[in-house]
Design an enzyme around this catalytic site. Structure first.
Site, mmCIF file in Angstrom:
data_model
loop_
_atom_site.group_PDB
_atom_site.id
_atom_site.type_symbol
_atom_site.label_atom_id
_atom_site.label_comp_id
_atom_site.label_asym_id
_atom_site.label_seq_id
_atom_site.Cartn_x
_atom_site.Cartn_y
_atom_site.Cartn_z
ATOM 1 N N ASN A 86 0.835 -1.192 0.000
ATOM 2 C CA ASN A 86 0.000 0.000 0.000
ATOM 3 C C ASN A 86 0.879 1.254 0.000
ATOM 4 O O ASN A 86 2.108 1.170 0.012
ATOM 5 C CB ASN A 86 -0.952 -0.033 1.194
ATOM 6 C CG ASN A 86 -2.295 0.594 0.898
ATOM 7 O OD1 ASN A 86 -2.363 1.616 0.238
ATOM 8 N ND2 ASN A 86 -3.362 -0.018 1.396
ATOM 9 N N HIS A 116 23.225 3.116 12.823
ATOM 10 C CA HIS A 116 24.486 3.814 13.069
ATOM 11 C C HIS A 116 24.988 3.467 14.463
ATOM 12 O O HIS A 116 24.186 3.262 15.382
ATOM 13 C CB HIS A 116 24.289 5.327 12.943
ATOM 14 C CG HIS A 116 23.718 5.744 11.630
ATOM 15 N ND1 HIS A 116 24.478 5.906 10.501
ATOM 16 C CD2 HIS A 116 22.434 5.990 11.251
ATOM 17 C CE1 HIS A 116 23.704 6.245 9.483
ATOM 18 N NE2 HIS A 116 22.457 6.304 9.917
ATOM 19 N N ALA A 143 -0.719 -1.797 8.910
ATOM 20 C CA ALA A 143 -0.388 -0.381 8.719
ATOM 21 C C ALA A 143 0.563 0.129 9.792
ATOM 22 O O ALA A 143 0.494 -0.269 10.958
ATOM 23 C CB ALA A 143 -1.674 0.454 8.742
ATOM 24 N N ALA A 161 -0.948 -3.879 13.245
ATOM 25 C CA ALA A 161 -0.689 -2.472 12.943
ATOM 26 C C ALA A 161 0.101 -1.793 14.056
ATOM 27 O O ALA A 161 -0.050 -2.099 15.234
ATOM 28 C CB ALA A 161 -2.013 -1.741 12.731
ATOM 29 N N THR A 166 11.532 -5.817 16.325
ATOM 30 C CA THR A 166 12.951 -5.741 16.652
ATOM 31 C C THR A 166 13.636 -7.100 16.626
ATOM 32 O O THR A 166 14.863 -7.169 16.594
ATOM 33 C CB THR A 166 13.147 -5.131 18.048
ATOM 34 O OG1 THR A 166 12.516 -5.974 19.030
ATOM 35 C CG2 THR A 166 12.527 -3.739 18.135
ATOM 36 N N ARG A 184 0.067 -15.411 19.514
ATOM 37 C CA ARG A 184 -0.474 -16.759 19.386
ATOM 38 C C ARG A 184 -0.095 -17.312 18.016
ATOM 39 O O ARG A 184 0.388 -16.589 17.148
ATOM 40 C CB ARG A 184 -1.991 -16.755 19.548
ATOM 41 C CG ARG A 184 -2.733 -15.919 18.493
ATOM 42 C CD ARG A 184 -4.228 -15.947 18.733
ATOM 43 N NE ARG A 184 -4.956 -15.123 17.792
ATOM 44 C CZ ARG A 184 -5.327 -15.506 16.575
ATOM 45 N NH1 ARG A 184 -5.013 -16.715 16.130
ATOM 46 N NH2 ARG A 184 -6.007 -14.692 15.786
#
Length: 204
Positions: A86, A116, A143, A161, A166, A184
């Protein structure tokens, strides 16, 4: 001019590198100009698809990317077949990004391969590092998700969303949050209901 292999080797190698190679700047300017041309075209203009094939490292069949697209390079991103993204997809793709077949990406998603060092003197010298992102087959990324360097998302998984991804997410998982965590596994309820308790029609 195409992006020199020497530039790709620097960006795609593990470890810290420095943005001090003149060929890097020239190659990136050319890619930025190509992206400008892509974003200037209507979404269904056949020329846009031809330019996208030039821009990306790989682009499979039946790929649709809503404009606008933002990216550092393009050449470092590899798209499988039947990928949908999108609007406002952002690719910080100094490192490589691999997106599997039938993956769907929601609006305002950012995939970041590059960071960095925390050490200030290295940042002053334009030091950075890049780690690849791997997104499997048939993944749905909701999103406003951000995926950070080095993450792998397994096949069939759903990322909710506004998540900040990480760490790796295994296949067949529903995961969300900041940081993103597996909530889950995909289960029989998902095979019967498309949202909450709303059942999928028998004829689908």
């Amino acid at each position: 001019m195409t992006v020199p292999q020497s530039v790709l080797d620097i960006m795609h190698s593990p470890g810290v590198y420095f943005w001090d190679d003149a060929s890097m700047g020239a190659a990136q300017r050319e890619q930025r100009d190509l992206l400008y041309d892509i974003n200037a075209l209507r979404a269904d203009d056949p020329a846009r698809e031809r330019l996208l094939h030039r821009y990306f490292g790989e682009m499979g069949e039946d790929v649709w990317i809503e404009p606008p697209l933002r990216a550092n390079w393009g050449i470092s991103t590899h798209l499988g077949d039947h990928v949908y993204a999108n609007f406002n997809l952002t690719l910080v793709d100094d490192g490589e990004i691999f997106i599997g077949d039938h993956t769907m990406i929601g609006p305002n998603v950012t995939l970041v391969t590059t960071g960095h060092p925390v050490r200030p003197d290295l940042r002053e010298r334009l030091a950075q590092f890049s780690e690849p992102i791997h997104i499997g087959r048939n993944v749905w990324i909701g999103a406003n998700v951000t995926v950070l360097p080095g993450v792998t998302i397994g096949d069939n998984s759903v990322i909710g969303a506004c998540s900040l991804v990480t760490r790796d997410i295994p296949a067949d998982s529903v995961a969300f949050g900041s940081p993103c965590r597996v909530v889950r596994k995909i289960d029989d309820h998902d095979r019967e209901c498309y949202w909450r308790d709303r059942r999928i029609p028998d004829d689908v």
